[in-house]
Design a protein around this motif. Structure first.
Motif, PDB file in Angstrom:
ATOM      1  N   LEU A   1       8.248 -31.606 -16.551  1.00 38.73           N
ATOM      2  CA  LEU A   1       7.860 -30.629 -15.531  1.00 38.73           C
ATOM      3  C   LEU A   1       7.191 -29.401 -16.139  1.00 38.73           C
ATOM      4  N   GLY A   2       7.618 -29.020 -17.313  1.00 38.80           N
ATOM      5  CA  GLY A   2       7.110 -27.796 -17.922  1.00 38.80           C
ATOM      6  C   GLY A   2       7.955 -26.610 -17.493  1.00 38.80           C
ATOM      7  N   ASP A   3       7.380 -25.431 -17.540  1.00 36.35           N
ATOM      8  CA  ASP A   3       8.131 -24.213 -17.242  1.00 36.35           C
ATOM      9  C   ASP A   3       8.571 -24.192 -15.780  1.00 36.35           C
ATOM     10  N   ILE A   4       9.878 -24.219 -15.575  1.00 38.69           N
ATOM     11  CA  ILE A   4      10.435 -24.195 -14.224  1.00 38.69           C
ATOM     12  C   ILE A   4      10.509 -22.745 -13.758  1.00 38.69           C
ATOM     13  N   VAL A   5       9.952 -22.500 -12.569  1.00 33.76           N
ATOM     14  CA  VAL A   5       9.881 -21.131 -12.059  1.00 33.76           C
ATOM     15  C   VAL A   5      10.793 -20.890 -10.856  1.00 33.76           C
ATOM     16  N   PHE A   6      11.212 -21.966 -10.181  1.00 37.10           N
ATOM     17  CA  PHE A   6      12.043 -21.785  -8.990  1.00 37.10           C
ATOM     18  C   PHE A   6      12.817 -23.062  -8.709  1.00 37.10           C
ATOM     19  N   VAL A   7      14.073 -22.902  -8.315  1.00 39.02           N
ATOM     20  CA  VAL A   7      14.910 -24.031  -7.915  1.00 39.02           C
ATOM     21  C   VAL A   7      15.444 -23.728  -6.520  1.00 39.02           C
TER      22      VAL A   7
ATOM     23  N   SER B   1      17.778 -17.451 -12.403  1.00 34.02           N
ATOM     24  CA  SER B   1      16.862 -17.485 -13.545  1.00 34.02           C
ATOM     25  C   SER B   1      16.533 -18.955 -13.786  1.00 34.02           C
ATOM     26  N   ALA B   2      15.489 -19.431 -13.130  1.00 31.01           N
ATOM     27  CA  ALA B   2      15.171 -20.861 -13.141  1.00 31.01           C
ATOM     28  C   ALA B   2      14.910 -21.404 -14.540  1.00 31.01           C
ATOM     29  N   GLU B   3      14.493 -20.547 -15.464  1.00 31.37           N
ATOM     30  CA  GLU B   3      14.216 -21.030 -16.823  1.00 31.37           C
ATOM     31  C   GLU B   3      15.471 -21.554 -17.514  1.00 31.37           C
ATOM     32  N   THR B   4      16.645 -21.255 -16.956  1.00 31.35           N
ATOM     33  CA  THR B   4      17.896 -21.800 -17.489  1.00 31.35           C
ATOM     34  C   THR B   4      17.847 -23.325 -17.524  1.00 31.35           C
ATOM     35  N   VAL B   5      17.178 -23.934 -16.551  1.00 33.22           N
ATOM     36  CA  VAL B   5      17.066 -25.400 -16.506  1.00 33.22           C
ATOM     37  C   VAL B   5      16.288 -25.904 -17.717  1.00 33.22           C
TER      38      VAL B   5
ATOM     39  N   THR C   1       3.875 -28.442 -10.979  1.00 28.94           N
ATOM     40  CA  THR C   1       4.171 -29.289  -9.824  1.00 28.94           C
ATOM     41  C   THR C   1       5.475 -28.881  -9.151  1.00 28.94           C
ATOM     42  N   VAL C   2       5.758 -29.515  -8.026  1.00 28.25           N
ATOM     43  CA  VAL C   2       7.051 -29.387  -7.357  1.00 28.25           C
ATOM     44  C   VAL C   2       7.661 -30.779  -7.311  1.00 28.25           C
TER      45      VAL C   2
END
Length: 127
Positions: free
Chosen positions: A37-43, A87-91, A66-67
């Protein structure tokens, strides 16, 4: 690619960890999934109290590229969503630890055994 042996996996790249009580589990996305996915910005996750069928969508992960939908590995009820995912980057940083997504009460804890073990998942992702 990190594929912990103690977890079970889906072909959709979710993992599940049965907790000590044998009736609840943590669910998240795999290291492979977050890497793809790459850098996750929102969950975005369905709230606690939501009943889920196996393979039902329980949320989405939005990355720069992508989503992606999140699918329940087994049937059950969401007991808790991980508040730390503000903090979505935790994923990306810790997908199997602090990056877990939901805690579920399982409809049938034995159904976890039907999922992929680490060796089968590693084969699926070509690792």
């Amino acid at each position: 690619m990190n594929v912990p042996a103690a977890l079970r996996y889906t072909k959709d790249h979710e993992w599940i960890q049965l907790l000590d009580d044998g009736a609840t589990a943590l669910v998240g996305i795999t290291d492979f999934a977050q890497s793809e996915l790459g850098d996750i910005v929102f969950v975005e996750l369905k709230p606690a109290g939501t009943a889920l069928k196996e393979h039902e969508i329980f949320g989405t992960v939005e990355a720069v590229k992508t989503v992606a939908d999140l699918f329940a590995p087994v049937a059950g009820e969401i007991l808790e969503v991980n508040a730390g995912l503000d903090s979505a980057e935790t994923v990306n940083q810790d997908p199997y630890g602090s990056g877990w997504m939901v805690k579920m009460k399982l409809a049938d804890p034995a159904s976890v055994a039907n999922l992929l073990d680490a060796a089968a998942y590693r084969e699926l992702i070509g690792g």
